[in-house]
Design a protein around this motif. Sequence first.
Motif, PDB file in Angstrom:
ATOM      1  N   LEU A 188       0.850  -1.190   0.000  1.00 52.69           N
ATOM      2  CA  LEU A 188       0.000   0.000   0.000  1.00 52.69           C
ATOM      3  C   LEU A 188       0.888   1.244   0.000  1.00 52.69           C
ATOM      4  O   LEU A 188       1.834   1.345   0.780  1.00 52.69           O
ATOM      5  N   LEU A 189       0.587   2.155  -0.895  1.00 54.85           N
ATOM      6  CA  LEU A 189       1.250   3.456  -0.944  1.00 54.85           C
ATOM      7  C   LEU A 189       0.190   4.507  -0.627  1.00 54.85           C
ATOM      8  O   LEU A 189      -0.831   4.591  -1.308  1.00 54.85           O
ATOM      9  N   THR A 190       0.427   5.293   0.433  1.00 54.45           N
ATOM     10  CA  THR A 190      -0.519   6.319   0.863  1.00 54.45           C
ATOM     11  C   THR A 190       0.055   7.693   0.562  1.00 54.45           C
ATOM     12  O   THR A 190       1.166   8.019   0.997  1.00 54.45           O
ATOM     13  N   LEU A 191      -0.686   8.484  -0.186  1.00 59.86           N
ATOM     14  CA  LEU A 191      -0.257   9.823  -0.593  1.00 59.86           C
ATOM     15  C   LEU A 191      -1.131  10.845   0.128  1.00 59.86           C
ATOM     16  O   LEU A 191      -2.337  10.937  -0.123  1.00 59.86           O
ATOM     17  N   ILE A 192      -0.532  11.608   1.048  1.00 58.28           N
ATOM     18  CA  ILE A 192      -1.278  12.530   1.896  1.00 58.28           C
ATOM     19  C   ILE A 192      -1.034  13.961   1.422  1.00 58.28           C
ATOM     20  O   ILE A 192       0.082  14.484   1.522  1.00 58.28           O
ATOM     21  N   TYR A 193      -2.087  14.581   0.896  1.00 56.58           N
ATOM     22  CA  TYR A 193      -2.034  15.969   0.447  1.00 56.58           C
ATOM     23  C   TYR A 193      -2.655  16.867   1.528  1.00 56.58           C
ATOM     24  O   TYR A 193      -3.063  16.370   2.590  1.00 56.58           O
ATOM     25  N   ALA A 194      -2.729  18.149   1.280  1.00 59.71           N
ATOM     26  CA  ALA A 194      -3.261  19.072   2.278  1.00 59.71           C
ATOM     27  C   ALA A 194      -4.712  18.748   2.623  1.00 59.71           C
ATOM     28  O   ALA A 194      -5.107  18.749   3.797  1.00 59.71           O
ATOM     29  N   ASP A 195      -5.536  18.456   1.607  1.00 61.47           N
ATOM     30  CA  ASP A 195      -6.961  18.207   1.841  1.00 61.47           C
ATOM     31  C   ASP A 195      -7.426  16.842   1.355  1.00 61.47           C
ATOM     32  O   ASP A 195      -8.619  16.544   1.421  1.00 61.47           O
ATOM     33  N   THR A 196      -6.520  16.039   0.845  1.00 57.18           N
ATOM     34  CA  THR A 196      -6.914  14.780   0.211  1.00 57.18           C
ATOM     35  C   THR A 196      -5.912  13.682   0.542  1.00 57.18           C
ATOM     36  O   THR A 196      -4.715  13.949   0.652  1.00 57.18           O
ATOM     37  N   THR A 197      -6.390  12.464   0.694  1.00 58.14           N
ATOM     38  CA  THR A 197      -5.515  11.304   0.853  1.00 58.14           C
ATOM     39  C   THR A 197      -5.850  10.285  -0.227  1.00 58.14           C
ATOM     40  O   THR A 197      -7.025   9.957  -0.434  1.00 58.14           O
ATOM     41  N   ILE A 198      -4.832   9.816  -0.932  1.00 61.22           N
ATOM     42  CA  ILE A 198      -5.010   8.845  -2.013  1.00 61.22           C
ATOM     43  C   ILE A 198      -4.291   7.558  -1.631  1.00 61.22           C
ATOM     44  O   ILE A 198      -3.162   7.584  -1.130  1.00 61.22           O
ATOM     45  N   TYR A 199      -4.953   6.427  -1.880  1.00 54.56           N
ATOM     46  CA  TYR A 199      -4.375   5.121  -1.570  1.00 54.56           C
ATOM     47  C   TYR A 199      -4.119   4.341  -2.860  1.00 54.56           C
ATOM     48  O   TYR A 199      -5.006   4.233  -3.706  1.00 54.56           O
ATOM     49  N   ARG A 200      -2.916   3.801  -2.977  1.00 50.81           N
ATOM     50  CA  ARG A 200      -2.572   2.889  -4.067  1.00 50.81           C
ATOM     51  C   ARG A 200      -2.350   1.511  -3.449  1.00 50.81           C
ATOM     52  O   ARG A 200      -1.421   1.317  -2.673  1.00 50.81           O
ATOM     53  N   THR A 227       3.575   7.515   2.761  1.00 52.00           N
ATOM     54  CA  THR A 227       3.843   6.346   3.588  1.00 52.00           C
ATOM     55  C   THR A 227       3.583   5.101   2.741  1.00 52.00           C
ATOM     56  O   THR A 227       2.774   5.133   1.801  1.00 52.00           O
ATOM     57  N   GLY A 228       4.276   4.029   3.061  1.00 58.07           N
ATOM     58  CA  GLY A 228       4.082   2.806   2.291  1.00 58.07           C
ATOM     59  C   GLY A 228       4.539   1.591   3.058  1.00 58.07           C
ATOM     60  O   GLY A 228       5.274   1.690   4.055  1.00 58.07           O
ATOM     61  N   LYS A 298     -11.491  13.389   1.864  1.00 63.48           N
ATOM     62  CA  LYS A 298     -10.959  14.488   2.647  1.00 63.48           C
ATOM     63  C   LYS A 298     -10.021  13.948   3.711  1.00 63.48           C
ATOM     64  O   LYS A 298     -10.268  12.907   4.308  1.00 63.48           O
ATOM     65  N   LYS A 299      -8.953  14.651   3.957  1.00 67.17           N
ATOM     66  CA  LYS A 299      -7.950  14.218   4.915  1.00 67.17           C
ATOM     67  C   LYS A 299      -8.554  14.047   6.301  1.00 67.17           C
ATOM     68  O   LYS A 299      -8.191  13.134   7.051  1.00 67.17           O
ATOM     69  N   ASP A 300      -9.499  14.967   6.682  1.00 61.78           N
ATOM     70  CA  ASP A 300     -10.087  14.913   8.020  1.00 61.78           C
ATOM     71  C   ASP A 300     -10.917  13.665   8.236  1.00 61.78           C
ATOM     72  O   ASP A 300     -11.205  13.284   9.364  1.00 61.78           O
ATOM     73  N   SER A 301     -11.378  13.026   7.169  1.00 61.76           N
ATOM     74  CA  SER A 301     -12.291  11.907   7.314  1.00 61.76           C
ATOM     75  C   SER A 301     -11.647  10.571   6.965  1.00 61.76           C
ATOM     76  O   SER A 301     -12.319   9.567   6.890  1.00 61.76           O
ATOM     77  N   ILE A 302     -10.334  10.561   6.723  1.00 53.34           N
ATOM     78  CA  ILE A 302      -9.651   9.317   6.365  1.00 53.34           C
ATOM     79  C   ILE A 302      -8.493   9.106   7.329  1.00 53.34           C
ATOM     80  O   ILE A 302      -7.623   9.947   7.464  1.00 53.34           O
ATOM     81  N   ARG A 303      -8.476   7.973   7.994  1.00 58.49           N
ATOM     82  CA  ARG A 303      -7.385   7.681   8.932  1.00 58.49           C
ATOM     83  C   ARG A 303      -6.133   7.307   8.163  1.00 58.49           C
ATOM     84  O   ARG A 303      -6.181   6.591   7.183  1.00 58.49           O
ATOM     85  N   GLN A 304      -5.009   7.729   8.671  1.00 56.19           N
ATOM     86  CA  GLN A 304      -3.733   7.454   8.032  1.00 56.19           C
ATOM     87  C   GLN A 304      -3.247   6.051   8.387  1.00 56.19           C
ATOM     88  O   GLN A 304      -3.339   5.635   9.513  1.00 56.19           O
ATOM     89  N   VAL A 305      -2.716   5.337   7.396  1.00 58.03           N
ATOM     90  CA  VAL A 305      -2.104   4.041   7.648  1.00 58.03           C
ATOM     91  C   VAL A 305      -0.659   4.258   8.041  1.00 58.03           C
ATOM     92  O   VAL A 305       0.111   4.811   7.273  1.00 58.03           O
ATOM     93  N   GLU A 306      -0.296   3.857   9.216  1.00 57.13           N
ATOM     94  CA  GLU A 306       1.097   4.002   9.667  1.00 57.13           C
ATOM     95  C   GLU A 306       1.855   2.744   9.337  1.00 57.13           C
ATOM     96  O   GLU A 306       1.331   1.677   9.403  1.00 57.13           O
TER      97      GLU A 306
END
Length: 306
Positions: A188-200, A227-228, A298-306
């Motif tokens: 998994l590759l997680t791309l965290i932008y200012a207002d958006t999070t994209i998951y590959r 993060t990945g 939206k970044k506020d509504s998506i938990r980050q994968v550590e």
Amino acid sequence: MKNYKSVSYLFLLILIGGLAYSCQNRPKEVLGRKQMERLMYDVYIAEATMENDYANFNTPEKKEAYIHKIFKEHKISPAQWDSSLAWYSDRINIYLKMNDSVKVRLQRTRQEVEALVAQNQANQTNQSLLQDSYIPPFYAFSMPNTIRGFRFRLDSPDISSKIEGDDFAFTFSVIGIPPRFSSSFTSLLTLIYADTTIYRYEQIKENKTYELTGSKYITGDTLNTITGFVHLHDSTGVIPHIQLYNISLHARTLFLETDTLKMVPDSIEGEPLDSDTLKLTKLVEAKPLKPDSILQGKKDSIRQVE
């Protein structure tokens, strides 16, 4: 002395001409020399893998299926392999040169792998000294002191210094996955932008090269964090002889346009992200994603994968 050199040159020209004539008159079903060398290399690798992984290749049927998989990757049939091997074997001078070329390549690959193993083992003993942004160029799940994968994290300064250009890719090649592989093996590759999070997201099911792509910029937004991870969840308890090599996060000249955008609150496809176990709960079973699909929210509504 001059006559001696002339005779030597003449003999050399006759020999080269004979070899060229022999290659030009090979039957259509016989593979070309370079293609045959590439196939011989992969067959040698497959045979070595089977010899060192008896648990997964303990029957003739499993071994045959693995070799046939190599043939399929090269888009040839077993009959073509047999015909080509017989044809080149009858021309022993050509065959010996091909075999020597393959052996040189195998030896070079072995030295490169041994160097990477030594480097990775040294890094494993000094985990506290590694930066979060460190990505190993080689990873073997059977090495001492290894866990079931690795993870990394790059913040804005790391992204600026380590990735040239706007578009990039996290790539790695896999070898050693046996036939009928059923373990959960994911990246998994997680791309965290200012207002958006994209998951590959990518399921790893076969021996090949995998690529997860990203970009520093999307419409109206800039990438802040990457993060990945690559993670193998094996419930059998048997240490697999799976290896990852050519692992890198690098710039790429062509960025594939995404074709799927979905809003997801606190989840992916309705399933929460399980950061403790480093996998997406039920996502693999429910609906696997292609590597070029993304999930956006939206970044506020998506938990980050550590």
